[in-house]
Design an enzyme around this catalytic site. Sequence first.
Site, PDB file in Angstrom:
ATOM      1  N   SER A   7       0.865  -1.177   0.000  1.00  0.00           N
ATOM      2  CA  SER A   7       0.000   0.000   0.000  1.00  0.00           C
ATOM      3  C   SER A   7       0.900   1.225   0.000  1.00  0.00           C
ATOM      4  CB  SER A   7      -0.889   0.006   1.248  1.00  0.00           C
ATOM      5  OG  SER A   7      -1.529   1.256   1.421  1.00  0.00           O
ATOM      6  N   HIS A  46      -0.649   6.372   6.699  1.00  0.00           N
ATOM      7  CA  HIS A  46      -1.399   6.212   7.948  1.00  0.00           C
ATOM      8  C   HIS A  46      -1.551   4.732   8.289  1.00  0.00           C
ATOM      9  CE1 HIS A  46      -4.446   6.881  11.040  1.00  0.00           C
ATOM     10  NE2 HIS A  46      -5.163   5.950  10.450  1.00  0.00           N
ATOM     11  N   ASP A  56      -7.052  -6.241   2.564  1.00  0.00           N
ATOM     12  CA  ASP A  56      -8.195  -5.777   1.789  1.00  0.00           C
ATOM     13  C   ASP A  56      -9.352  -5.684   2.773  1.00  0.00           C
ATOM     14  OD1 ASP A  56      -9.091  -4.934  -0.839  1.00  0.00           O
ATOM     15  OD2 ASP A  56     -10.495  -6.607  -0.730  1.00  0.00           O
ATOM     16  N   SER A  57     -10.097  -4.626   2.654  1.00  0.00           N
ATOM     17  CA  SER A  57     -11.160  -4.414   3.624  1.00  0.00           C
ATOM     18  C   SER A  57     -12.332  -3.697   2.980  1.00  0.00           C
ATOM     19  CB  SER A  57     -10.632  -3.607   4.817  1.00  0.00           C
ATOM     20  OG  SER A  57     -10.086  -2.381   4.390  1.00  0.00           O
ATOM     21  N   TYR A  77     -16.513   5.096   4.912  1.00  0.00           N
ATOM     22  CA  TYR A  77     -17.861   5.002   5.479  1.00  0.00           C
ATOM     23  C   TYR A  77     -17.889   5.282   6.983  1.00  0.00           C
ATOM     24  CZ  TYR A  77     -18.783   2.573   1.062  1.00  0.00           C
ATOM     25  OH  TYR A  77     -18.903   2.240  -0.263  1.00  0.00           O
ATOM     26  N   HIS A 127     -11.793  -3.063  12.602  1.00  0.00           N
ATOM     27  CA  HIS A 127     -11.615  -4.332  11.903  1.00  0.00           C
ATOM     28  C   HIS A 127     -10.144  -4.584  11.593  1.00  0.00           C
ATOM     29  CE1 HIS A 127     -12.212  -1.043   9.137  1.00  0.00           C
ATOM     30  NE2 HIS A 127     -11.942  -1.743   8.070  1.00  0.00           N
TER      31      HIS A 127
END
Length: 200
Positions: free
Chosen positions: A8, A12, A71-72, A156, A184
């Site tokens: 990635s 952050h 992945d989320s 979200y 999560h």
Amino acid sequence: MKTVLIASNNAHKAVEIAEALDFPGWEFKTLKQAGVHSDPVEDAETFLGNARIKAQAAQQASGGMAVLADDSGLEVDALDGAPGVHSARYAGEPCDDAANNAKLLDALSDVEDEQRSARFVCHLVYLDEQGREHDARGTVEGRIAHEPQGDNGFGYDPLFLPEVFDFERSLGQALSEEKNSISHRGNALRELRAKLSENA
């Protein structure tokens, strides 16, 4: 010093991972920080599948470094699990948080509170230098609000009311430390840390 490549360019995310996987002698670098280019097509039907695609591509592009990928996304029960793996691009290209949130609210416009259950899901894949895979999954249960609440977080977060907050505050109203303690990704990282510690 052992360097683990994070598949990635989200700085952050790199900080959050480094804080959670605080193994002595480990350091974490994003693709950009390591000078590695990897941008595979994420076309799997599951979070695990997409995380595996990213991990394998980054390991190949780096010449065999240890890699961590994730992945989320958001699963809404009333929408049969949507937006799911399409969370980032739910409203189409390019990625637009406001448009995604507006589409989600529109899709749930006639849905009562009790039927607005949802969860954030994160799947992590860690590949060591020999290509051995360890994976971990983390979730946080909640409900979708009727309008955005709070300016913290991203995606979200302003619409997600965690069950552990008694559905009274959104992730967009949580401080980063508070969010990391229940998120999560935080839960997945804690599970992965336990697995890697067992195999150390």
